[in-house]
Design an enzyme around this catalytic site. Structure first.
Site, PDB file in Angstrom:
ATOM      1  N   SER A  14       0.819  -1.218   0.000  1.00 48.40           N
ATOM      2  CA  SER A  14       0.000   0.000   0.000  1.00 48.40           C
ATOM      3  C   SER A  14       0.856   1.273   0.000  1.00 48.40           C
ATOM      4  O   SER A  14       1.551   1.567   0.973  1.00 48.40           O
ATOM      5  CB  SER A  14      -0.908  -0.045   1.241  1.00 48.40           C
ATOM      6  OG  SER A  14      -1.341   1.234   1.605  1.00 48.40           O
TER       7      SER A  14
HETATM    8  N1  LIG Z   1      -7.312   8.866   0.999  1.00 50.04           N
HETATM    9  C1  LIG Z   1      -6.515   7.815   1.540  1.00 50.04           C
HETATM   10  C2  LIG Z   1      -6.526   6.665   0.563  1.00 50.04           C
HETATM   11  C3  LIG Z   1      -5.958   5.397   1.117  1.00 50.04           C
HETATM   12  C4  LIG Z   1      -6.147   4.219   0.187  1.00 50.04           C
HETATM   13  O1  LIG Z   1      -6.703   4.352  -0.909  1.00 50.04           O
HETATM   14  N2  LIG Z   1      -5.683   3.049   0.615  1.00 50.04           N
HETATM   15  C5  LIG Z   1      -5.881   1.848  -0.135  1.00 50.04           C
HETATM   16  C6  LIG Z   1      -4.654   0.948  -0.040  1.00 50.04           C
HETATM   17  S1  LIG Z   1      -3.235   1.743  -0.757  1.00 50.04           S
HETATM   18  C7  LIG Z   1      -7.066   1.106   0.475  1.00 50.04           C
HETATM   19  O2  LIG Z   1      -6.923   0.290   1.345  1.00 50.04           O
HETATM   20  N3  LIG Z   1      -8.249   1.464   0.008  1.00 50.04           N
HETATM   21  C8  LIG Z   1      -9.478   0.915   0.473  1.00 50.04           C
HETATM   22  C9  LIG Z   1     -10.626   1.819   0.126  1.00 50.04           C
HETATM   23  O3  LIG Z   1     -10.395   2.910  -0.436  1.00 50.04           O
HETATM   24  O4  LIG Z   1     -11.761   1.437   0.444  1.00 50.04           O
HETATM   25  C10 LIG Z   1      -5.089   8.325   1.805  1.00 50.04           C
HETATM   26  O5  LIG Z   1      -4.776   9.453   1.407  1.00 50.04           O
HETATM   27  O6  LIG Z   1      -4.292   7.645   2.439  1.00 50.04           O
END
Ligand SMILES: N[C@@H](CCC(=O)N[C@@H](CS)C(=O)NCC(=O)O)C(=O)O
EC number: 2.5.1.18
Length: 224
Positions: A14
Site C-alpha cells: 500500500s
Molecule cells: N485517501 C486515503 C486513501 C488510502 C487508500 O486508498 N488506501 C488503499 C490501499 S493503498 C485502500 O486500502 N483502500 C481501500 C478503500 O479505499 O476502500 C489516503 O490518502 O491515504
C-alpha cells in the site's frame, strides 16, 4: 503526562501506508505518542470486509495515479507511480514480505522501521519485485540485518507462530473497523479511534490534542 498509544496497521503493498508511515515516523519525535507499528495483511482485510482494491474502478485508478504523485511530492516520500502500476500490484502478493516483517518484529523489533521502509523503497520507488526469496534477502541486507538474523527470520516465515501473528494483527485491525490501509488507531481515554488514510493525520492530531505542523514538520527548536 502518559503518551498516547498510536497504532499503525500497514502493508508494504500500500503506497498510502508508506505516506502515513513516514509522517508518523516524523511526528513520533514531536508529539507525545507511543507509535506502534502493526504489520498486517491488506488482502486479508479486503477479503474479510468485502472491499476491493480502489484501483479496480478505471476512473479511480486514473485519479489515484495523479493523487499519489502529488501526495509523494507534498509528503516528501519517494513513491513513484509507473504506467502499469495497478496491473502490477493486482498481480502481486506481499504475504511473504509481510510474514518476513512480522517474523523480524517477533525477533528483533528494532529493525522494523528500517526494514518496512526498505520494502516500500524497493517496491514503490524502484518498482522491483518483493515476493521472491532473493528480493527479500536484498531488502534485509539493505535494512542492515545480519546474514544470521536474515536466515533465522527466513526459516521462521512458514511457521504457524508467524502466520498466526500476522493473521491476529490483521484481525485486530478489522476488529477496530479497518476496511483498508493505512489504518491508524489512537487510544484516547481508553477508547480506540480509527482513522483511515494518510490524509487523516491532521484530524488524528486534533483528537489526541497535538499540533499538526504539516506532513514535513521541522523539529521545534527548544531554545526558541
Ligand atoms: N485517501 C486515503 C486513501 C488510502 C487508500 O486508498 N488506501 C488503499 C490501499 S493503498 C485502500 O486500502 N483502500 C481501500 C478503500 O479505499 O476502500 C489516503 O490518502 O491515504
Amino acid at each position: 503526562m502518559s503518551r498516547t498509544v498510536v497504532e499503525l496497521f500497514y502493508d508494504v503493498v500500500s503506497p498510502y501506508s508508506w505516506l502515513g508511515f513516514e509522517v508518523l515516523c516524523r511526528y513520533q519525535h514531536i508529539w507525545n505518542i507511543d507509535l506502534r507499528f502493526r504489520p498486517a495483511f491488506l488482502g486479508g482485510i479486503m477479503q474479510a470486509t468485502g472491499n476491493k482494491p480502489p484501483a479496480m474502478l478505471p476512473k479511480r485508478a486514473e485519479y489515484l495515479r495523479k493523487d499519489i504523485k502529488r501526495m509523494a511530492k507534498y509528503y516528501q516520500v519517494p513513491v513513484t507511480v509507473p504506467e502499469d502500476v495497478f496491473q502490477r500490484i493486482l498481480g502481486k502478493n506481499t504475504l511473504g514480505a509481510m510474514r518476513f516483517i512480522t517474523a523480524t518484529d517477533m525477533t528483533q523489533p528494532k529493525y522494523l522501521e528500517t526494514l518496512s521502509r526498505e520494502f516500500w523503497l524497493r517496491f514503490w520507488s524502484q518498482h522491483e519485485d518483493v515476493s521472491e526469496v532473493e528480493s527479500i534477502l536484498a531488502v534485509a541486507e539493505k535494512a542492515g540485518l545480519s546474514s544470521e538474523l536474515t536466515q533465522k527470520v527466513l526459516e521462521m516465515i512458514s511457521s504457524p507462530a508467524v502466520k498466526n501473528r500476522l493473521k491476529e494483527t490483521t484481525e485486530e485491525a478489522i476488529k477496530y473497523g479497518a476496511f483498508g490501509m493505512p489504518a491508524v488507531v489512537a487510544h484516547v481515554n481508553g477508547k480506540p479511534h480509527l482513522f483511515f488514510g494518510s490524509d487523516r493525520l491532521e484530524l488524528l492530531a486534533s483528537i489526541i490534542g497535538e499540533k499538526w505542523l504539516g506532513p514535513v514538520p521541522s523539529v521545534p527548536n527548544p531554545k526558541m
